[in-house]
Structure formats: structure tokens, C-alpha cells
Design a protein around this motif. Structure first.
Motif, PDB file in Angstrom:
ATOM      1  N   TYR A  49       0.866  -1.167   0.000  1.00  0.00           N
ATOM      2  CA  TYR A  49       0.000   0.000   0.000  1.00  0.00           C
ATOM      3  C   TYR A  49       0.905   1.218   0.000  1.00  0.00           C
ATOM      4  O   TYR A  49       1.874   1.267   0.764  1.00  0.00           O
ATOM      5  N   PHE A  51       0.823   5.511   0.117  1.00  0.00           N
ATOM      6  CA  PHE A  51       0.020   6.697   0.397  1.00  0.00           C
ATOM      7  C   PHE A  51       0.745   7.960  -0.038  1.00  0.00           C
ATOM      8  O   PHE A  51       1.953   8.081   0.155  1.00  0.00           O
ATOM      9  N   VAL A  58       1.304  10.656  -6.500  1.00  0.00           N
ATOM     10  CA  VAL A  58       0.493   9.469  -6.814  1.00  0.00           C
ATOM     11  C   VAL A  58       0.713   9.064  -8.268  1.00  0.00           C
ATOM     12  O   VAL A  58       0.930   7.885  -8.574  1.00  0.00           O
ATOM     13  N   THR A  75      -1.281  -1.087  -4.267  1.00  0.00           N
ATOM     14  CA  THR A  75      -2.436  -0.189  -4.211  1.00  0.00           C
ATOM     15  C   THR A  75      -1.915   1.192  -3.863  1.00  0.00           C
ATOM     16  O   THR A  75      -1.341   1.388  -2.785  1.00  0.00           O
ATOM     17  N   ILE A  77      -2.711   4.977  -2.965  1.00  0.00           N
ATOM     18  CA  ILE A  77      -3.829   5.672  -2.330  1.00  0.00           C
ATOM     19  C   ILE A  77      -3.545   7.170  -2.284  1.00  0.00           C
ATOM     20  O   ILE A  77      -2.556   7.597  -1.688  1.00  0.00           O
ATOM     21  N   HIS A  78      -4.427   7.933  -2.915  1.00  0.00           N
ATOM     22  CA  HIS A  78      -4.294   9.397  -2.909  1.00  0.00           C
ATOM     23  C   HIS A  78      -4.993   9.925  -1.663  1.00  0.00           C
ATOM     24  O   HIS A  78      -6.129  10.417  -1.710  1.00  0.00           O
ATOM     25  N   ASP A  79      -4.293   9.805  -0.546  1.00  0.00           N
ATOM     26  CA  ASP A  79      -4.846  10.232   0.736  1.00  0.00           C
ATOM     27  C   ASP A  79      -3.708  10.310   1.743  1.00  0.00           C
ATOM     28  O   ASP A  79      -2.600   9.826   1.489  1.00  0.00           O
ATOM     29  N   HIS A  81      -1.455   9.494   5.027  1.00  0.00           N
ATOM     30  CA  HIS A  81      -1.057   8.255   5.695  1.00  0.00           C
ATOM     31  C   HIS A  81      -1.805   8.059   7.012  1.00  0.00           C
ATOM     32  O   HIS A  81      -1.809   6.960   7.549  1.00  0.00           O
ATOM     33  N   THR A  83      -4.785   7.695   7.291  1.00  0.00           N
ATOM     34  CA  THR A  83      -5.947   6.844   7.007  1.00  0.00           C
ATOM     35  C   THR A  83      -5.539   5.377   6.905  1.00  0.00           C
ATOM     36  O   THR A  83      -6.327   4.546   6.467  1.00  0.00           O
ATOM     37  N   MET A  87      -7.638   1.849   5.600  1.00  0.00           N
ATOM     38  CA  MET A  87      -7.276   1.337   4.278  1.00  0.00           C
ATOM     39  C   MET A  87      -6.795  -0.109   4.299  1.00  0.00           C
ATOM     40  O   MET A  87      -6.906  -0.810   3.296  1.00  0.00           O
TER      41      MET A  87
END
Length: 190
Positions: A49, A51, A58, A75, A77-79, A81, A83, A87
């Protein structure tokens, strides 16, 4: 053999903890170099994952992973860390390693940086979800004003961790100019 520089030492620690089939997390994907490194370590049966809050990071990470033909095991993730717990909530494989490169994305807007509060929140979440024996490698870049603040906050947090919960190591050169980066490594014990 001479003393290992900081970034090779970070990779050494990750290599020691990431095995085929495991799950690893790049908490600050940036340009995707660590994401790619971790994806190669987990092999086809593991997962990574990655982030980042910045769209450019990204995109850069996705491009690097696509060029290596490893999209099936990553994966992006555009968010933030912070979160991470939500996730990876459905992840059944052991999470054995995570890496942070604190500061700002090289070659980008230097006003967009990681912050102590989100980093510490993410560290707490990682200690909850990681396998016992897992490692968190935090590379601290502190040659800018917000980096100094974050450095102090992360160090205070790491120093306060109960040694029964985690072992904490600090590694870095202390006689170099220009605020050299250093590592705080946190190994989950309980």
C-alpha cells in the motif's frame, strides 16, 4: 566495510523484515522508489500500500509501478497516511514493514510537507495493525523549518514509547553539515 549511509541502512532494515507474501506500506510514496523496492520484496503473493496526499506523487508512483509491471501487487492511495488503519482493515496477511520519508516531495512545492501530528497518528495506527516483529522505518529530513518541528515531535513520541510495546533505534551521522537525514526505526514488540 565502512559505515552504512542512511538510505542504504533504511533499505537493509526493510529487506530484513519484508518477505515474499507479506504486506508492506509506503507511508509517503513520493516518486515511488520505496514503493517499487517494497513491491519487489513482497513478490507476487504479497502486497504494498502506498500513500501520498499530492496528485503528482500518486501519478509518479503509479507510472513507476506500471513500468515495472507490478500493478497487481500495489495499491496507490491518494490520501493521507493517517488513514492507514481504515485502508488496511480488510488485510489478512501480516503487515511486516512500513517506511516514511518525512519532509517534502523532491522537486515540488516545498510548502507542502508532512507534519508531526499526522505522522504520529499514522505511527500509532501502524503499531496497532502491524505484526509483532514488524518494523517502521522513518527517514527524517529536517533541513527546513517545518522539518525541524516535525523532527522534534516525532522524536518525543518515539522516546515516549513503552519499551515493552516497541524497540526504538536512532541511526544517523552526527558530524555532517546541512542537517543530514537520520532514521528512527520502531520495531513492534507487543
Amino acid at each position: 566495510m565502512g559505515l552504512m549511509r542512511v538510505l542504504p541502512f533504511a533499505k537493509y532494515l526493510l529487506r530484513e523484515h519484508v518477505t515474499p507474501g507479506a504486506v508492506a506500506i509506503d507511508m509517503t510514496a513520493g516518486n515511488g522508489h520505496d514503493t517499487l523496492f517494497l513491491a519487489e520484496l513482497v513478490e507476487a503473493t504479497g502486497h504494498v500500500y502506498a500513500f501520498d496526499v499530492q496528485a503528482a506523487a500518486v501519478e509518479s508512483t503509479r507510472t513507476r509501478i506500471e513500468e515495472a509491471a507490478l500493478t497487481d501487487r500495489v495499491t496507490v492511495i491518494h490520501d493521507s497516511h493517517e488513514t492507514v488503519r481504515e485502508m488496511v482493515a480488510d488485510e489478512t496477511r501480516p503487515i511486516t514493514a512500513a517506511v516514511f520519508n518525512l519532509g517534502y516531495l523532491p522537486g515540488s512545492d516545498k510548502s507542502v510537507t508532512t507534519t508531526g501530528n499526522t505522522t504520529i497518528d499514522a505511527l500509532e495506527q501502524l503499531l496497532d495493525v502491524m505484526a509483532v516483529g514488524g518494523i517502521i522505518v522513518v527517514v527524517i529530513y529536517h533541513g527546513h523549518e517545518s522539518g525541524k518541528v516535525e523532527r522534534d515531535e516525532v522524536l518525543a513520541y518515539a522516546e515516549s514509547l513503552d519499551q515493552k510495546r516497541a524497540g526504538v533505534l536512532r541511526y544517523g551521522f552526527i558530524n555532517q553539515i546541512n542537517h543530514p537525514p537520520f532514521i528512527v526505526a520502531i520495531e513492534k514488540r507487543a
